[in-house]
Design an enzyme around this catalytic site. Structure first.
Site, PDB file in Angstrom:
ATOM      1  N   SER A   1     -64.829 -24.635  59.807  1.00  0.00           N
ATOM      2  CA  SER A   1     -65.944 -25.295  60.738  1.00  0.00           C
ATOM      3  C   SER A   1     -66.887 -26.215  59.742  1.00  0.00           C
ATOM      4  O   SER A   1     -67.442 -26.893  58.892  1.00  0.00           O
ATOM      5  CB  SER A   1     -66.153 -23.626  61.065  1.00  0.00           C
ATOM      6  OG  SER A   1     -67.050 -24.445  62.605  1.00  0.00           O
TER       7      SER A   1
ATOM      8  N   ASP B   1     -57.795 -25.677  69.198  1.00  0.00           N
ATOM      9  CA  ASP B   1     -58.712 -25.961  69.327  1.00  0.00           C
ATOM     10  C   ASP B   1     -60.520 -26.239  69.982  1.00  0.00           C
ATOM     11  O   ASP B   1     -60.751 -27.267  69.899  1.00  0.00           O
ATOM     12  CB  ASP B   1     -59.339 -26.521  67.515  1.00  0.00           C
ATOM     13  CG  ASP B   1     -60.846 -25.848  66.864  1.00  0.00           C
ATOM     14  OD1 ASP B   1     -61.786 -25.794  67.317  1.00  0.00           O
ATOM     15  OD2 ASP B   1     -61.006 -25.955  65.695  1.00  0.00           O
TER      16      ASP B   1
ATOM     17  N   HIS C   1     -59.346 -22.170  66.884  1.00  0.00           N
ATOM     18  CA  HIS C   1     -60.723 -23.264  65.726  1.00  0.00           C
ATOM     19  C   HIS C   1     -60.737 -21.358  64.739  1.00  0.00           C
ATOM     20  O   HIS C   1     -60.494 -21.764  62.837  1.00  0.00           O
ATOM     21  CB  HIS C   1     -61.649 -22.421  66.502  1.00  0.00           C
ATOM     22  CG  HIS C   1     -63.153 -23.218  65.377  1.00  0.00           C
ATOM     23  ND1 HIS C   1     -62.716 -24.122  65.669  1.00  0.00           N
ATOM     24  CD2 HIS C   1     -64.253 -22.540  64.666  1.00  0.00           C
ATOM     25  CE1 HIS C   1     -64.082 -24.186  64.782  1.00  0.00           C
ATOM     26  NE2 HIS C   1     -64.898 -23.165  64.311  1.00  0.00           N
TER      27      HIS C   1
END
Length: 271
Positions: free
Chosen positions: A94, A222, A251
């Site tokens: 991320s 995601d 995610h």
């Protein structure tokens, strides 16, 4: 164990195993505990694993400043300098992936042999005139307002989508709660700053300049970093990038699909 960054902030780090070094860079709101499925696996497979808590997260200091992506990339540089790490593989999730990309742009690849970008917030998420498919300004403002109004409620509402449990991914309620607790352990101030950097760091111009092998891993489901806006674009921008897309992953791919992810990363590092 702590190291001191460019502005005197003390950041926590830990390491396990011996061998070629892998440095793990955590997501926003999460800390070294997020790598529960990676650190033991890679240490047991002959690697030295180093991970650290971002400023404002986990056991690190909570300063009022230094949350812009240039500064947090410099924090990563301070860790590599502190341990005098060379020939390392940088692995980020991320916002951690975005920080790795910015590190390479600011500090070069002298200490780095390769990089792995997992569900990375790259190349640019915010909607602008030259990025019309990005997240609209109104949606960004609404997210920030919800975080300010009731952070636990906002995080709780994201939890199932984070792991894409609606697609049958086996993630226990206990693991969801554990992840929420990690997120809530970050300072509210750091959370706001990190969320803003996730959306507004623009690295479209520098990704083509990356000169080390890169593995990009992203989930097709995601919801935090939509794959067409992030993973696929990132892979197209980085010369020679290897791209892996998991059809049912959200995610939280580092946990929900950890066996597949670990195997893909291990093959990339060994290859």
């Amino acid at each position: 164990m702590f190291f001191e960054t460019h502005d005197g902030t003390q950041l926590w780090y830990e390491e396990y195993g011996t061998g070629e070094t892998l440095v793990f860079v955590a997501s926003s709101m999460l800390n070294t505990e997020m790598w529960e499925y990676q650190l033991p696996f890679f240490a047991e497979n002959g690697f030295r694993c180093v991970a650290f808590d971002r400023r404002g997260h986990g056991r690190s200091d909570r300063p009022s400043g230094g949350y812009d992506i240039d500064s947090t990339a410099d924090d990563l540089a301070a860790l590599l300098d502190h341990l005098d790490l060379r020939n390392v593989t940088l692995i980020g999730h991320s916002l951690g992936g975005a920080e790795i990309a910015r590190y390479l742009a600011r500090h070069g690849s002298e200490r780095v042999s390769r990089a792995v970008l997992i569900a990375a917030m790259l190349p640019f998420l915010a909607g602008t005139e030259d990025n019309p498919d990005g997240v609209p300004e109104a949606a960004v403002a609404a997210t920030m307002a919800q975080l300010r109004a009731d952070r636990p409620k906002w995080l709780t509402r994201q939890a199932q989508a984070f792991f894409a449990t609606h697609l049958g991914n086996e993630v226990s309620p206990a693991l969801v709660e554990h992840t929420l607790a990690q997120c809530l352990s970050a300072s509210p101030w750091a959370t706001l700053q990190a969320q803003r950097e996730s959306l507004f760091n623009d690295q479209r111009a520098t990704l083509p300049e990356i000169d080390v092998p890169v593995l990009v891993i992203h989930g097709a489901a995601d919801a935090s970093a939509p794959v067409e806006l992030t993973g696929r674009r990132t892979a197209r921008l980085i010369p020679g990038a290897v791209y892996e897309e998991y059809p049912t992953a959200g995610h939280g791919i580092y946990a929900s699909h950890h066996e597949q992810l670990n195997a893909d990363v291990l093959a990339f590092v060994k290859g």
